[in-house]
Structure formats: C-alpha cells, structure tokens
Design a protein around this motif. Structure first.
Motif, PDB file in Angstrom:
ATOM      1  N   TYR A 150       0.847  -1.182   0.000  1.00  0.00           N
ATOM      2  CA  TYR A 150       0.000   0.000   0.000  1.00  0.00           C
ATOM      3  C   TYR A 150       0.891   1.244   0.000  1.00  0.00           C
ATOM      4  O   TYR A 150       1.757   1.402   0.866  1.00  0.00           O
ATOM      5  N   THR A 152       0.715   5.454  -0.078  1.00  0.00           N
ATOM      6  CA  THR A 152      -0.214   6.548   0.162  1.00  0.00           C
ATOM      7  C   THR A 152       0.414   7.896  -0.153  1.00  0.00           C
ATOM      8  O   THR A 152       1.543   8.178   0.258  1.00  0.00           O
ATOM      9  N   THR A 166      -4.515   6.062  -1.825  1.00  0.00           N
ATOM     10  CA  THR A 166      -3.726   4.869  -1.528  1.00  0.00           C
ATOM     11  C   THR A 166      -3.829   3.887  -2.686  1.00  0.00           C
ATOM     12  O   THR A 166      -4.929   3.495  -3.086  1.00  0.00           O
ATOM     13  N   ASN A 168      -3.270   0.202  -3.826  1.00  0.00           N
ATOM     14  CA  ASN A 168      -3.181  -1.136  -3.247  1.00  0.00           C
ATOM     15  C   ASN A 168      -2.727  -2.112  -4.328  1.00  0.00           C
ATOM     16  O   ASN A 168      -3.376  -2.239  -5.362  1.00  0.00           O
ATOM     17  N   SER A 178      -5.737  -1.555  -7.030  1.00  0.00           N
ATOM     18  CA  SER A 178      -6.962  -0.813  -6.737  1.00  0.00           C
ATOM     19  C   SER A 178      -6.587   0.452  -5.980  1.00  0.00           C
ATOM     20  O   SER A 178      -5.444   0.606  -5.525  1.00  0.00           O
ATOM     21  N   ASP A 180      -7.857   3.460  -2.986  1.00  0.00           N
ATOM     22  CA  ASP A 180      -8.716   3.973  -1.927  1.00  0.00           C
ATOM     23  C   ASP A 180      -8.468   5.472  -1.833  1.00  0.00           C
ATOM     24  O   ASP A 180      -7.316   5.905  -1.661  1.00  0.00           O
ATOM     25  N   MET A 182      -9.607   8.939   0.206  1.00  0.00           N
ATOM     26  CA  MET A 182     -10.284   9.501   1.376  1.00  0.00           C
ATOM     27  C   MET A 182     -10.277  11.022   1.242  1.00  0.00           C
ATOM     28  O   MET A 182      -9.201  11.638   1.167  1.00  0.00           O
ATOM     29  N   SER A 198     -15.185   8.128   1.537  1.00  0.00           N
ATOM     30  CA  SER A 198     -14.275   7.097   1.043  1.00  0.00           C
ATOM     31  C   SER A 198     -14.748   6.614  -0.317  1.00  0.00           C
ATOM     32  O   SER A 198     -15.913   6.233  -0.490  1.00  0.00           O
ATOM     33  N   TYR A 199     -13.829   6.619  -1.299  1.00  0.00           N
ATOM     34  CA  TYR A 199     -14.127   6.200  -2.663  1.00  0.00           C
ATOM     35  C   TYR A 199     -13.205   5.050  -3.051  1.00  0.00           C
ATOM     36  O   TYR A 199     -12.093   4.926  -2.538  1.00  0.00           O
ATOM     37  N   ASP A 200     -13.657   4.241  -4.003  1.00  0.00           N
ATOM     38  CA  ASP A 200     -12.810   3.191  -4.551  1.00  0.00           C
ATOM     39  C   ASP A 200     -12.384   3.517  -5.974  1.00  0.00           C
ATOM     40  O   ASP A 200     -11.991   2.635  -6.737  1.00  0.00           O
TER      41      ASP A 200
END
Length: 219
Positions: A150, A152, A166, A168, A178, A180, A182, A198-200
C-alpha cells in the motif's frame, strides 16, 4: 510542509496526523444507501475507539466491525511503551468468542522505518515506511506467499491533510491494483477531520463509505 514539520520524536498520535492534545478518537463507518449520505452513526457497520496518553503514545485501540455475513468481529489492542519502544497485545473476538490472543512489538530499522513482529510467529510480516512527519507512506504485508503493498500520497492544504490516495497492490499469482481515496469534508476547531468520504475510484464518484470522527482532548 506538513502539520508536524520540525518534530523529532515519534508517537502514534503523530503517525495518525492528529492536531492538538488528542486524548480519544471515536470513528464510525457508515455505508451509503439509496437515500444518500446519512449522518446517523447508530447504524454504523464499524465502530473504532483509539486513546492516547498526554505524550501521544497509544493506549487502547478498539475496533468493532460487522462483516458482509453479519459476523461481529472485534480487535482489541492494548499498547505499552513510550515513543518508539512500542509493544501491544491483541485479542480477536468473533461473535463473542475469542479466537486469538497474541503479542506484538515494533522493530525499527531506521528513524522512519519499522516492522511489527508477532511473538512466536514470523510467517506474517508488516513493514511500515514513514515520511518526515511520521505519517505512513508505504505499508507492506506479507502473509505466506501473498504480498500486499500500500502506497499513500497526501494532499495537504492549510496545514492539514485534505485528501489521501492509496494504491493497493496485491501479488499472488498475478498483481492486482486498486485505489482507496479519502476526502476530508469537515474539520473540527483543531483541524482534525470529522467527516470523510471514502471512494474506490480516482474520479471520486459515488462514495462507498462515510467516516465520522469525534474527538476528546486533554485540557
């Protein structure tokens, strides 16, 4: 320049990027439903509480979540030690039954890198890299043959973190990626975030979780 530039001593409170003499942080994870974003934390699927002593050392980290199958999972970490000399005991409880209890310690390789070592078990490795403000910028988790990485990045404005992204990367038979994201939407008077989306996805479309935070401070 970040919110802790110039500080020299590590503490868990600095790693979390908190402003002021934070004593306790309560966190509520809420899903976004068809009615949109709710402000009621009573239906949160995750409830966390993290406490610090006056110097910012961690004391108790309590995390309670309900997973997709309806199981209630509790992680309770009790910290000991000061500064970089950190140990903790963790209990894992699933649906009221304790399934594991173990001890851990921080092992520092340099001023800004450490790994968390589990007593009597070296199969899982957690490695953390921090920036000059003691914020985590890279976290690597090895579980057997599976590796999670991870990374960030932070967007800092007005001396506070307003967004984190972030990346991943999970490597087993092949590497999958993927994101993340925030986004801090609201802050308290100390510039600590109280509402986070929080979004993906990097487009920040359709938040999947809304995080609410409440703080208590030493006077």
């Amino acid at each position: 320049m970040g919110q802790h530039s110039g500080t020299k001593s590590y503490s868990l409170r600095k790693e979390y990027g908190l402003h002021g003499a934070v004593k306790e942080v309560s966190t509520y994870l809420c899903k976004v439903n068809k009615q949109g974003i709710l402000s009621d934390t009573g239906n949160a699927f995750g409830k966390y509480k993290l406490t610090f002593d006056e110097q910012g050392n961690g004391q108790i980290n309590y995390r309670k979540r309900t997973n997709e199958n309806g199981a209630v999972i509790i992680y309770e970490m009790i910290y000991a030690g000061k500064g970089k000399n950190v140990t903790y005991k963790e209990r894992i409880i699933i649906d009221g039954k304790q399934v594991e209890e173990a001890g851990y310690k921080y092992v520092w390789s340099d001023d800004l890198s450490y790994k968390i070592v589990k007593q009597n078990d070296t199969s899982d490795v957690q490695i953390f890299t921090l920036n000059n403000n003691f914020r985590i910028i890279n976290f690597k988790l090895k579980q057997g043959d599976v590796e999670h990485n991870y990374k960030t990045d932070e967007l800092i404005k007005n001396n506070r973190v307003e967004k984190t992204i972030t990346l991943n990367e999970n490597a087993e038979n092949e590497i999958t990626k993927s994101f993340d994201v925030m986004v801090m939407k609201e802050f308290d008077e100390h510039n600590n975030p109280t509402k986070i989306y929080s979004y993906d996805n990097l487009d920040e479309k359709n938040p999947i979780v809304v995080v609410f935070k409440q703080y208590k401070y030493y006077k």
